[in-house]
Scaffold this active site. Structure first.
Site, PDB file in Angstrom:
ATOM      1  N   GLY A 242       0.819  -1.200   0.000  1.00  0.00           N
ATOM      2  CA  GLY A 242       0.000   0.000   0.000  1.00  0.00           C
ATOM      3  C   GLY A 242       0.856   1.254   0.000  1.00  0.00           C
ATOM      4  O   GLY A 242       0.796   2.060  -0.913  1.00  0.00           O
ATOM      5  N   ILE A 469      -0.863  -5.386   5.239  1.00  0.00           N
ATOM      6  CA  ILE A 469      -0.440  -5.019   3.883  1.00  0.00           C
ATOM      7  C   ILE A 469       0.982  -5.505   3.599  1.00  0.00           C
ATOM      8  O   ILE A 469       1.643  -5.041   2.669  1.00  0.00           O
ATOM      9  CB  ILE A 469      -0.541  -3.498   3.653  1.00  0.00           C
ATOM     10  CG1 ILE A 469       0.362  -2.722   4.619  1.00  0.00           C
ATOM     11  CG2 ILE A 469      -1.975  -3.035   3.808  1.00  0.00           C
ATOM     12  CD1 ILE A 469       0.442  -1.229   4.302  1.00  0.00           C
ATOM     13  N   GLY A 470       1.415  -6.458   4.425  1.00  0.00           N
ATOM     14  CA  GLY A 470       2.772  -6.973   4.264  1.00  0.00           C
ATOM     15  C   GLY A 470       3.629  -6.668   5.467  1.00  0.00           C
ATOM     16  O   GLY A 470       4.789  -7.070   5.557  1.00  0.00           O
ATOM     17  N   THR A 471       3.021  -5.956   6.403  1.00  0.00           N
ATOM     18  CA  THR A 471       3.748  -5.520   7.598  1.00  0.00           C
ATOM     19  C   THR A 471       3.966  -6.658   8.581  1.00  0.00           C
ATOM     20  O   THR A 471       4.866  -6.594   9.410  1.00  0.00           O
ATOM     21  CB  THR A 471       2.928  -4.422   8.276  1.00  0.00           C
ATOM     22  OG1 THR A 471       1.568  -4.877   8.367  1.00  0.00           O
ATOM     23  CG2 THR A 471       2.943  -3.161   7.440  1.00  0.00           C
ATOM     24  N   ARG A 615       8.864  -1.525  22.182  1.00  0.00           N
ATOM     25  CA  ARG A 615       8.991  -2.977  22.135  1.00  0.00           C
ATOM     26  C   ARG A 615       8.873  -3.462  20.706  1.00  0.00           C
ATOM     27  O   ARG A 615       7.955  -3.072  19.992  1.00  0.00           O
ATOM     28  CB  ARG A 615       7.892  -3.628  22.984  1.00  0.00           C
ATOM     29  CG  ARG A 615       8.116  -5.118  23.167  1.00  0.00           C
ATOM     30  CD  ARG A 615       6.906  -5.895  23.667  1.00  0.00           C
ATOM     31  NE  ARG A 615       6.292  -5.408  24.880  1.00  0.00           N
ATOM     32  CZ  ARG A 615       6.720  -5.665  26.123  1.00  0.00           C
ATOM     33  NH1 ARG A 615       7.800  -6.373  26.324  1.00  0.00           N
ATOM     34  NH2 ARG A 615       6.055  -5.178  27.156  1.00  0.00           N
ATOM     35  N   LYS A 689       6.261   1.164  19.549  1.00  0.00           N
ATOM     36  CA  LYS A 689       6.050   2.366  18.745  1.00  0.00           C
ATOM     37  C   LYS A 689       6.046   1.952  17.271  1.00  0.00           C
ATOM     38  O   LYS A 689       6.451   0.851  16.920  1.00  0.00           O
ATOM     39  CB  LYS A 689       7.143   3.411  19.019  1.00  0.00           C
ATOM     40  CG  LYS A 689       7.071   3.951  20.451  1.00  0.00           C
ATOM     41  CD  LYS A 689       7.785   5.289  20.631  1.00  0.00           C
ATOM     42  CE  LYS A 689       9.267   5.147  20.733  1.00  0.00           C
ATOM     43  NZ  LYS A 689       9.934   6.406  21.204  1.00  0.00           N
ATOM     44  N   GLY A 690       5.582   2.855  16.427  1.00  0.00           N
ATOM     45  CA  GLY A 690       5.442   2.525  15.006  1.00  0.00           C
ATOM     46  C   GLY A 690       6.789   2.345  14.328  1.00  0.00           C
ATOM     47  O   GLY A 690       7.734   3.088  14.589  1.00  0.00           O
ATOM     48  N   GLU A 693       7.242   3.139   8.938  1.00  0.00           N
ATOM     49  CA  GLU A 693       7.753   4.242   8.130  1.00  0.00           C
ATOM     50  C   GLU A 693       9.102   4.757   8.612  1.00  0.00           C
ATOM     51  O   GLU A 693       9.773   5.500   7.913  1.00  0.00           O
ATOM     52  CB  GLU A 693       6.732   5.384   8.122  1.00  0.00           C
ATOM     53  CG  GLU A 693       5.416   5.003   7.462  1.00  0.00           C
ATOM     54  CD  GLU A 693       4.280   5.931   7.829  1.00  0.00           C
ATOM     55  OE1 GLU A 693       4.075   6.160   9.038  1.00  0.00           O
ATOM     56  OE2 GLU A 693       3.595   6.426   6.930  1.00  0.00           O
TER      57      GLU A 693
END
Lengths: 733, 214
Positions: A242, A469-471, A615, A689-690, A693
């Protein structure tokens, strides 16, 4: 729960399963071809094919559909003359198609041909004869900066920020850097084209569609088609990438839905690769000016970042490339401004790390230029400007280990071998340089719900309208449930990608794992409570392991407690989390680059990213995602350049042969991503955390800085291609 | 259903065309919303036989059908992916008589009687092909959409190198290839784009599978 306070110790801290580098649970499906994507869900559907506008602005004067309609197998030709009236809004609210004779951007769908077979639909689409009255328009961002205005993006940050007195402080700063950088138009170029299979059952619409955020898509489709949201179901268990390109509803979904309604048969459509570039969104180009004023020791006294981007004139979304500048470095006088130029081009919207991905290409190279001017090591310059709190909002960071990332990266990468004078290191024909960049990316949390069920066969089933989405979402959710319930991973089933399941944030903005995982964590807590209560145990002290719940010497098999099956729900809301704290993931990028001394050809030799992102939920998939981001960053630095024809307002290189993304040969095996241990108790219950990106954020700047270190060419216009380097190459003796 | 959006009438091709209820359907419609009957002078379907993953299939196909669409749309073998339909991404790679081919760039009728292996045909019952197992172990994918093509391409690529076929980066065209270097693998796999960029993991997976095969 609302995320308002630190979460404290919890059952995930044992990390028996969470965090481990486990294979993806959907891996077998993906390597055997068993994973089915939207276009592949049913075989008896009719086939749609989009006809695009061949002008960028103007009016359709006539459409002759007769030949197409008489073409073999054709069932329907939709144009603005027979399309239904639809709901309106910006591209994140509604996506009406074929609304009238006015063309607003090149490639906009003007007709939709449906036939029994793909070959028939495609052939008939070329028979649709559209005549236009073209008008001139504004296409190229650099040519129309004078039209820039302050954007008001409803779901975005304020366009401007100001702290102290930037202009005064900058003017009197003893050391100044004032540089402008340009980044090009970019395309997501995910591998799976946007595709939808639409089918109606009475008033109920089911769309198998490639979409990253299904609940939002459901709202947009309902609004566009003017039907109740409860009548719209989106299904999307597998999505072929995506990167933001499938965040919003695109024309494929609406065209297929309308045609299927008219024809009372399922209709499917995939945009062609060439159509994707115009029919869907892209990332705007940017023109950025960075001004840094420091004292003689390199401490920033004034930091300014101005950004121009462009969009279709009816849109407010801007490329927020100065956002990270509001929180990355200290300095008491600050100014960031975003300006949006209204244009007549396709809609610009989010692409992987909107804002930071291109903002750091300017800021982090400006920092490199500043370090050289100060004769300071680039890492030392950044350490001297490490803030104690968010310098604009004056709130604490939830966690921030940027300095540790830079220092660990320097140690691993051999940063101390860097010669600060450009053009000094050679390896045969190659001029070799190394460079670094800081990385940062916002860490949002979004509302999500989860349903968890434990059945008598001992299998736990997770259900949510989340996407993967592939994550690696399937796998990390299974790990969370397995850890919390004390089950082996293979006893957890994860069902995602369907709006009949509880609402979830979807995949985007690096909020997916935290939001969906936290909702599941809460569902697990609720189920543990129920199970412990049934076992007559204190839920606070009951231990869940090996398929059993235990306290003291007592231990009961979970299957004895579930009856005919037991369910629990969980949900997470952001709470005050993001207001009270400055929340970002951090990282440091390092790159070693070779520049051919004769041709200026650039080769990436090594890359390293060191990240602190809370984490890590699965060490294997996290590393893959981070490396994927770094390669995306390499593409931004070296390859990607969607070329706009300033006369006709279309993207010239609208295919994968000419829009260059990195391929195997571009990327060295010597590329790695490391995560430092970090638990962010104030981020979410997972303390994660993210990371989706973060990998791209700064990666390209590290490459650009390495190119400068290699050969002395400071290229401020991305991508850094050999033609731009050639003129600055040192003269050969 | 909101009537202002979708007309609440039973519309069939016949009612539209014969009774002129177009106005009921949509007032602004100047001529039939639905197309006329297909021209019977249709293209004659071509009958071909394909041996796909060991199974013989007789297909009557529109001669314009690509090998890719024959597999996906006619044989329900959707493991082979359409990423660009122009031979630019490699997602559609299959093995034709053992050689890797972009199945989007070739018409099905050109392969009458030939043997096709798709990603669905690599595993033996429940046992994954070594290349498939290595992709799982090394996380040689993310979204999975290029994966079938990467795996088929890698299997074909190793067969090519065993036959001694050189690549652009092969330094010595005289000496037989002994072992593929990382550079050789990267060069030979560059027709398969992975936008998620699992490249280093894919190379690691191929090296592992290569070791197990020799």
């Amino acid at each position: 729960m609302d995320m308002n306070a630190p979460v404290g110790a919890n059952a995930l801290d044992a990390e028996r399963i969470v965090g481990k580098p486990l294979d993806r649970i959907d891996g077998r499906l993906k390597v055997t071809g068993g994973a089915r994507y939207a276009y592949e869900m049913q075989q008896d559907a009719l086939y749609g094919f989009v006809v695009e506008a061949s002008i960028a602005k103007g009016k359709i004067t006539s459409i002759d559909t007769l030949a197409a309609e008489r073409s073999p197998g054709v069932k329907l030709v939709l144009t603005h003359r027979n399309a239904p009236k639809q709901g309106t809004g910006n591209h994140r609210e509604a996506h009406p198609v074929l609304t009238g004779p006015v063309v607003s951007s090149y490639g906009e769908p003007v007709a939709f041909v449906v036939a029994e077979t793909f070959e028939q639909a495609r052939a008939a689409a070329y028979l649709v004869d559209v005549k236009y009255d073209p008008k001139g328009g504004h296409f190229a961002l650099p040519q129309h900066l004078g039209l820039a205005r302050v954007p008001h993006q409803a779901d975005g940050a304020p366009a401007d920020s100001e702290v102290g007195n930037f202009s005064g402080a900058y003017a009197s700063a003893p050391v100044q850097i004032d540089v402008s950088y340009g980044t090009p138009l970019q395309s997501h170029a995910m591998m799976e084209p946007h595709a939808t299979l639409a089918m109606w059952d009475g008033d109920k619409l089911t769309l198998h569609t490639a979409n990253q955020m299904l609940n939002q898509g459901q709202r947009v489709i309902a609004r566009t088609l003017n039907i109740p949201i409860g009548n719209v179901r989106l299904v999307s268990p597998f999505i072929g990438g995506g990167f933001g390109g499938k965040l919003w509803v695109n024309a494929d979904a609406i065209l297929a839905a309308i045609a299927a309604r008219y024809l009372k048969r399922p209709v499917k459509v995939a945009l062609t690769r060439q159509q994707i570039f115009h029919v869907t969104t892209h990332r705007s180009d940017t023109i950025q000016r960075v001004r840094l004023g420091t004292d003689r020791d390199g401490r920033i006294v004034a930091i300014g970042h101005d950004v121009f981007s462009g969009n279709l004139r009816s849109e407010q979304v801007y490329e927020a490339a100065a956002l990270q500048t509001r929180s990355l470095y200290a300095g008491s006088n600050r100014l960031t401004r975003h300006r949006l130029v209204p244009l007549d081009i396709p809609v610009a919207s989010s692409m992987r790390a909107p804002g930071e991905a291109v903002g750091l290409l300017a800021l982090e190279c400006a920092m490199d230029e500043l370090a050289e001017k100060l004769k300071l090591d680039p890492i030392e310059l950044r350490i001297r400007n490490e803030p104690a709190e968010d310098p604009e909002r004056h709130v604490p960071y939830s966690s921030r280990h940027l300095v540790a990332c830079m220092q660990e990266g320097a140690r691993r990468f051999g940063w101390n071998r860097r010669n600060p004078v450009p053009g000094q290191v050679r390896d045969g024909q190659w001029l070799v340089g190394i460079g670094m960049s800081a990385g940062t990316r916002g860490n949002p949390l979004r509302f999500s719900k989860a349903n968890l069920r434990l059945d008598p066969d001992g299998v736990a089933t997770v259900r949510m309208a989340m996407t993967d989405i592939g994550t690696g979402t399937y796998t990390i959710l299974a790990q969370i449930a397995a850890e919390m319930l004390g089950l082996p991973l293979e006893r957890v089933q994860v069902d995602l990608g369907d709006t009949i399941f509880p609402e979830a944030a979807g995949s985007g903005g690096s909020f997916g794992a935290a939001s969906s995982g936290s909702a599941l964590f809460e569902a697990c807590q609720a189920l543990r409570q129920k199970l412990a209560t049934r076992a007559g145990m204190d839920p606070e002290t009951a231990r869940f392991a090996d398929g059993r719940v235990a306290t003291g010497e007592r231990s009961i098999n979970l299957t004895e407690l579930v009856g005919s099956g037991i369910e629990a729900e969980g949900e997470i809301s952001p709470g005050r989390n993001n207001q009270d704290l400055s929340q970002q993931s951090y990282g440091a990028h390092f790159a070693e680059i070779g520049v051919d001394q004769d041709t200026g050809e650039v080769r990436v030799r090594r890359m390293l990213g060191v990240f602190a992102a809370g984490r890590v939920l699965n060490a294997k998939t996290a590393r893959s995602q981070a490396i994927g981001g770094m390669v995306f960053g390499a593409g931004a630095a070296l390859h990607e350049d969607l070329v706009l024809d300033p006369r006709f307002g279309y993207f010239v290189n609208h295919d994968l042969a000419e829009y260059h993304v990195p391929v195997h040969a571009d990327i060295p095996p010597n590329i790695d991503a490391i995560f430092l241990p970090e638990l962010d108790e104030r981020s979410n219950p997972l303390k994660s955390k993210g990371i989706g990106e973060l990998g791209i954020c700064g990666a390209g700047a590290a490459i650009a800085n390495a190119i400068y270190n290699a050969c002395g060419a400071r290229i401020r216009s991305y991508p850094i291609t050999l033609d731009k380097i050639l003129t600055d190459l040192p003269k050969q003796s | 259903m909101d009537e202002s959006i979708f007309p609440n009438v039973e519309v069939t091709r016949r009612t539209v065309i014969e009774t002129g209820t177009t106005a009921l359907l949509l007032s602004s419609l100047p001529h039939g919303v639905l197309a006329s009957e297909p021209d019977q002078a249709d293209r004659t379907p071509a009958s071909i036989e394909l041996l796909v993953n060991g199974h013989a299939h007789t297909l009557a196909l529109d001669p314009r059908t690509t090998l890719l669409d024959a597999l996906r749309e006619h044989l329900t073998l959707t493991g082979t992916k359409k990423g660009c339909d122009h031979g630019q991404c490699g997602a559609c790679t299959v093995l034709v008589d053992g050689r890797r081919v972009n199945s989007c760039l070739t018409l099905a009728v050109m392969h009458d009687g030939q043997s096709i292996t798709t990603v669905e045909g690599l595993a033996f019952d429940q046992d994954l092909h070594p290349m498939q197992a290595a992709f799982v172990e090394h996380d040689g994918y993310q979204c999975g959409y290029c994966t079938s093509g990467q795996i088929c391409s890698a299997v074909g690529m190793l067969a090519e190198s065993r036959e001694g076929m050189p690549s652009y980066v092969t330094a010595d065209l005289i000496q037989p290839l002994t072992e593929l270097s990382d550079n050789e693998i990267r060069e030979r796999m560059s027709g398969n784009i992975c936008r998620c960029a699992a490249y280093p993991n894919i190379v690691a997976a191929i090296k592992q599978a290569m070791g197990e095969q020799t």
